[in-house]
Design a protein around this motif. Structure first.
Motif, PDB file in Angstrom:
ATOM      1  N   ALA A 140      41.716  99.025  26.050  1.00  0.00           N
ATOM      2  CA  ALA A 140      40.937  97.815  25.892  1.00  0.00           C
ATOM      3  C   ALA A 140      39.618  98.060  25.280  1.00  0.00           C
ATOM      4  O   ALA A 140      39.367  97.172  24.453  1.00  0.00           O
ATOM      5  CB  ALA A 140      40.874  97.260  27.136  1.00  0.00           C
TER       6      ALA A 140
ATOM      7  N   ARG B 286      40.125  98.595  21.398  1.00  0.00           N
ATOM      8  CA  ARG B 286      40.330  97.408  20.453  1.00  0.00           C
ATOM      9  C   ARG B 286      39.176  96.657  19.719  1.00  0.00           C
ATOM     10  O   ARG B 286      39.282  96.231  18.832  1.00  0.00           O
ATOM     11  CB  ARG B 286      40.922  96.147  21.489  1.00  0.00           C
ATOM     12  CG  ARG B 286      40.976  94.717  20.952  1.00  0.00           C
ATOM     13  CD  ARG B 286      41.788  94.804  19.440  1.00  0.00           C
ATOM     14  NE  ARG B 286      41.781  93.254  19.008  1.00  0.00           N
ATOM     15  CZ  ARG B 286      41.011  93.049  18.061  1.00  0.00           C
ATOM     16  NH1 ARG B 286      39.978  93.540  17.647  1.00  0.00           N
ATOM     17  NH2 ARG B 286      41.157  91.687  17.692  1.00  0.00           N
ATOM     18  N   THR B 287      37.792  96.880  20.410  1.00  0.00           N
ATOM     19  CA  THR B 287      36.681  96.473  19.618  1.00  0.00           C
ATOM     20  C   THR B 287      36.489  97.064  18.583  1.00  0.00           C
ATOM     21  O   THR B 287      35.472  96.804  17.652  1.00  0.00           O
ATOM     22  CB  THR B 287      35.447  96.567  20.515  1.00  0.00           C
ATOM     23  OG1 THR B 287      35.226  97.870  20.847  1.00  0.00           O
ATOM     24  CG2 THR B 287      35.632  96.166  22.065  1.00  0.00           C
TER      25      THR B 287
ATOM     26  N   THR C 123      38.646  98.004  15.932  1.00  0.00           N
ATOM     27  CA  THR C 123      39.681  97.696  15.045  1.00  0.00           C
ATOM     28  C   THR C 123      39.755  96.496  14.462  1.00  0.00           C
ATOM     29  O   THR C 123      39.204  95.446  15.175  1.00  0.00           O
ATOM     30  CB  THR C 123      40.987  98.118  15.646  1.00  0.00           C
ATOM     31  OG1 THR C 123      41.331  97.266  16.653  1.00  0.00           O
ATOM     32  CG2 THR C 123      41.212  99.553  16.309  1.00  0.00           C
TER      33      THR C 123
ATOM     34  N   ALA D  12      44.913  94.540  16.515  1.00  0.00           N
ATOM     35  CA  ALA D  12      45.548  95.426  17.289  1.00  0.00           C
ATOM     36  C   ALA D  12      46.635  94.937  17.915  1.00  0.00           C
ATOM     37  O   ALA D  12      46.740  93.737  18.407  1.00  0.00           O
ATOM     38  CB  ALA D  12      44.594  95.840  18.364  1.00  0.00           C
TER      39      ALA D  12
ATOM     40  N   LEU E  43      45.427  94.096  28.309  1.00  0.00           N
ATOM     41  CA  LEU E  43      45.359  94.079  27.054  1.00  0.00           C
ATOM     42  C   LEU E  43      45.282  93.022  26.128  1.00  0.00           C
ATOM     43  O   LEU E  43      44.540  92.977  25.255  1.00  0.00           O
ATOM     44  CB  LEU E  43      46.579  95.036  26.307  1.00  0.00           C
ATOM     45  CG  LEU E  43      46.623  96.506  27.043  1.00  0.00           C
ATOM     46  CD1 LEU E  43      48.021  97.231  26.647  1.00  0.00           C
ATOM     47  CD2 LEU E  43      45.552  97.432  26.527  1.00  0.00           C
ATOM     48  N   ARG E  44      45.673  91.852  26.765  1.00  0.00           N
ATOM     49  CA  ARG E  44      45.842  90.648  25.909  1.00  0.00           C
ATOM     50  C   ARG E  44      44.332  90.331  26.374  1.00  0.00           C
ATOM     51  O   ARG E  44      43.728  89.585  25.279  1.00  0.00           O
ATOM     52  CB  ARG E  44      46.723  89.658  26.657  1.00  0.00           C
ATOM     53  CG  ARG E  44      47.988  89.864  25.832  1.00  0.00           C
ATOM     54  CD  ARG E  44      48.904  89.067  26.646  1.00  0.00           C
ATOM     55  NE  ARG E  44      50.553  89.284  25.929  1.00  0.00           N
ATOM     56  CZ  ARG E  44      51.696  88.685  26.291  1.00  0.00           C
ATOM     57  NH1 ARG E  44      51.559  87.902  27.284  1.00  0.00           N
ATOM     58  NH2 ARG E  44      52.810  88.827  25.312  1.00  0.00           N
TER      59      ARG E  44
ATOM     60  N   TRP F 236      44.222  92.375  22.220  1.00  0.00           N
ATOM     61  CA  TRP F 236      45.342  93.055  21.716  1.00  0.00           C
ATOM     62  C   TRP F 236      46.414  91.930  21.808  1.00  0.00           C
ATOM     63  O   TRP F 236      46.608  90.895  22.597  1.00  0.00           O
ATOM     64  CB  TRP F 236      45.970  94.118  22.698  1.00  0.00           C
ATOM     65  CG  TRP F 236      45.138  95.329  22.388  1.00  0.00           C
ATOM     66  CD1 TRP F 236      43.824  95.590  22.987  1.00  0.00           C
ATOM     67  CD2 TRP F 236      45.585  96.450  21.900  1.00  0.00           C
ATOM     68  NE1 TRP F 236      43.586  96.975  22.812  1.00  0.00           N
ATOM     69  CE2 TRP F 236      44.501  97.485  22.264  1.00  0.00           C
ATOM     70  CE3 TRP F 236      46.727  96.808  21.117  1.00  0.00           C
ATOM     71  CZ2 TRP F 236      44.696  98.819  21.639  1.00  0.00           C
ATOM     72  CZ3 TRP F 236      46.746  98.068  20.419  1.00  0.00           C
ATOM     73  CH2 TRP F 236      45.823  99.111  20.808  1.00  0.00           C
TER      74      TRP F 236
ATOM     75  N   SER G 291      47.184  85.408  17.946  1.00  0.00           N
ATOM     76  CA  SER G 291      46.488  86.014  18.873  1.00  0.00           C
ATOM     77  C   SER G 291      44.923  85.752  18.648  1.00  0.00           C
ATOM     78  O   SER G 291      44.314  86.385  17.961  1.00  0.00           O
ATOM     79  CB  SER G 291      46.688  87.733  18.335  1.00  0.00           C
ATOM     80  OG  SER G 291      47.987  87.742  18.461  1.00  0.00           O
TER      81      SER G 291
ATOM     82  N   SER H 108      41.272  85.906  18.883  1.00  0.00           N
ATOM     83  CA  SER H 108      40.360  86.899  19.049  1.00  0.00           C
ATOM     84  C   SER H 108      39.383  86.669  19.937  1.00  0.00           C
ATOM     85  O   SER H 108      38.745  85.710  20.033  1.00  0.00           O
ATOM     86  CB  SER H 108      39.562  87.213  17.650  1.00  0.00           C
ATOM     87  OG  SER H 108      38.603  88.177  18.039  1.00  0.00           O
TER      88      SER H 108
END
Length: 441
Positions: free
Chosen positions: A362, A365-366, A368, A371, A403-404, A408, A431, A433
């Motif tokens: 988790a 993710r910040t 990239t 993801a 994760l969502r 992600w 998705s 952000s």
């Protein structure tokens, strides 16, 4: 293949006597002994003839003076699991005399099938013969082929001598690559507008520098300010096309997968990583493969940018052909290579996760630009539960939700799911952000 001389050649010939040759020799010696006991000269003649035949064959075969060379060619050199490959063998007689009967046997692993055997009656001086056979493996890996063994035999089958060549080859069997549909992805570059700005943010600054004017340069590229400063014509170098970057993270932890053989969750994960990596390379991404151990297979930018997408695809597939389960307990060793590569698209193929590993992903993710996580519900591979398409264990659903919430795009994967259909759901528009939500607050 060099001939044997003298007593050493005769000893080698005697060791190469076949069952038939040994039987003739034993019968001949017995007949000679009986001829003296029974005082039968005719039996002596028969015994000498029976014994002389295998001895003569062994002596002549051990004293052969012709030379034989061999070559092997694979088509293709990199095969796909479940598909056949063909091995071509070439036998050259480089001596000035024709060969006798040649028996060929190539050494192959049992996974590829039975050992191929061929019989060549005669190879003319300076001539050659070509034979081929097929191999097939449902299991990925690297398999040695050879060395080729050559057996010489006389026409009567009294004696056989074996020779082995030293050369061998390796057949690489890579995972099957599935064709994935074209979907919108975070970090892709169309070449204009906001897409280009996002790509440049992913790939770095423009490679724009000044150099001296060369005959044939477009005068519109002259940089007059620098020309006035240096006192000679200076032009701008053309901007190099930038490509978005992507990393495919493969979870190889043994504790994260279940099942065995080609039907295991790990083999599905390997095939998924191969398909996604090849798909991204075909779309122009600079793609590399990472594992939970931190091992990295560079993309086309390796080696000064000289590698093409096809070269990078081959490197990744070769690495996936031999990747195996690891004894690692977490994904922490993959974080440093991901941080060093900067922003880009991250596609992770994950097995079972615990709470700490989910929290690490988790936070990752910040860093990239996008993801995507293929989260495998490995219990379905082990047959521990039969679940409906949109349900699963409570712990598994918690990992999906965490994760969502971190941004992600999570694709739950269960045994029997189709990878192209799962990939169809990877769409940046689907998705939202977390940063856009904060901006709108």
């Amino acid at each position: 293949m060099s001939p044997s001389d003298g007593s050493s050649g005769l000893r080698a010939g005697l060791r190469g006597l076949t069952t038939r040759g040994r039987s003739f020799l034993a019968a001949g010696l017995t007949a000679v002994a009986c001829s003296y006991l029974l005082d039968q000269s005719a039996l002596l003649h028969v015994g000498v003839l029976l014994a002389a035949l295998p001895l003569t064959a062994a002596l002549l075969l051990a004293g052969t003076r012709y030379r034989v060379a061999s070559g092997r060619r694979l088509s293709p050199h990199r095969a796909v699991a479940g598909q056949e490959a063909r091995v071509h063998l070439r036998i050259d007689n480089v001596s000035r005399v024709p060969t006798g009967l040649l028996l060929l046997e190539d050494k192959v692993p049992y996974v590829l099938g039975p050992r191929p055997r061929f019989v060549l009656d005669r190879v003319e001086p300076r001539g050659h013969h070509e034979v081929s056979y097929r191999v097939r493996s449902d299991l990925r890996g690297r398999y040695p082929l050879g060395p080729l063994q050559l057996r010489l035999a006389d026409p009567f089958g009294m004696c056989e001598l074996s020779r082995s060549f030293s050369a061998s080859d390796v057949l690489t069997v890579v995972p099957q690559v599935q064709q994935l549909p074209h979907v919108r992805l975070s970090g892709e570059w169309i070449g204009q507008g906001e897409s280009r700005a996002r790509t440049l943010a992913l790939a770095g600054d423009d490679d724009v520098i000044l150099r001296e004017y060369r005959p044939g340069d477009d005068l519109r590229r002259v940089h007059w300010k620098s020309t006035a400063r240096y006192g000679e014509l200076m032009v701008r170098r053309e901007e190099q096309p930038q490509k978005a970057r992507a990393a495919v993270l493969l979870d190889t932890r043994e504790i994260g997968h279940r099942g065995s053989g080609p039907a295991s969750s790990f083999e599905w994960a390997v095939g998924c990583a191969a398909s996604v990596a090849v798909h991204l390379l075909q779309r122009g991404y600079q793609t590399r493969l990472l594992t939970d151990l931190g091992h990295c297979v560079p993309g086309p930018e390796a080696g000064g940018g000289g590698n093409t997408a096809a070269d990078a695809s081959g490197l990744i597939l070769d690495a996936l052909a031999v990747v195996d389960l690891s004894d690692g307990s977490g994904l922490s060793r993959a974080e440093d290579p991901l941080r060093a590569s900067g922003e880009g698209l991250l596609v992770a193929v994950l097995g079972d996760l615990d709470e700490e590993q989910t929290a690490r992903l988790a936070r990752l993710r910040t860093r990239t630009g996008g993801a995507v996580a293929f989260l495998l519900d490995t219990g379905t591979w082990a047959g521990l539960r039969m679940i409906a398409p949109d349900t699963g264990g409570e712990e598994f659903q918690d990992r999906v939700r965490q994760l969502r919430e971190a941004g992600w795009t999570v694709l739950p994967v269960r045994a029997g799911d189709s990878l192209p259909e799962l990939w169809q759901a990877v769409d940046r528009a689907e998705s939202p952000s977390p940063y856009r939500e904060e901006a709108g607050a």
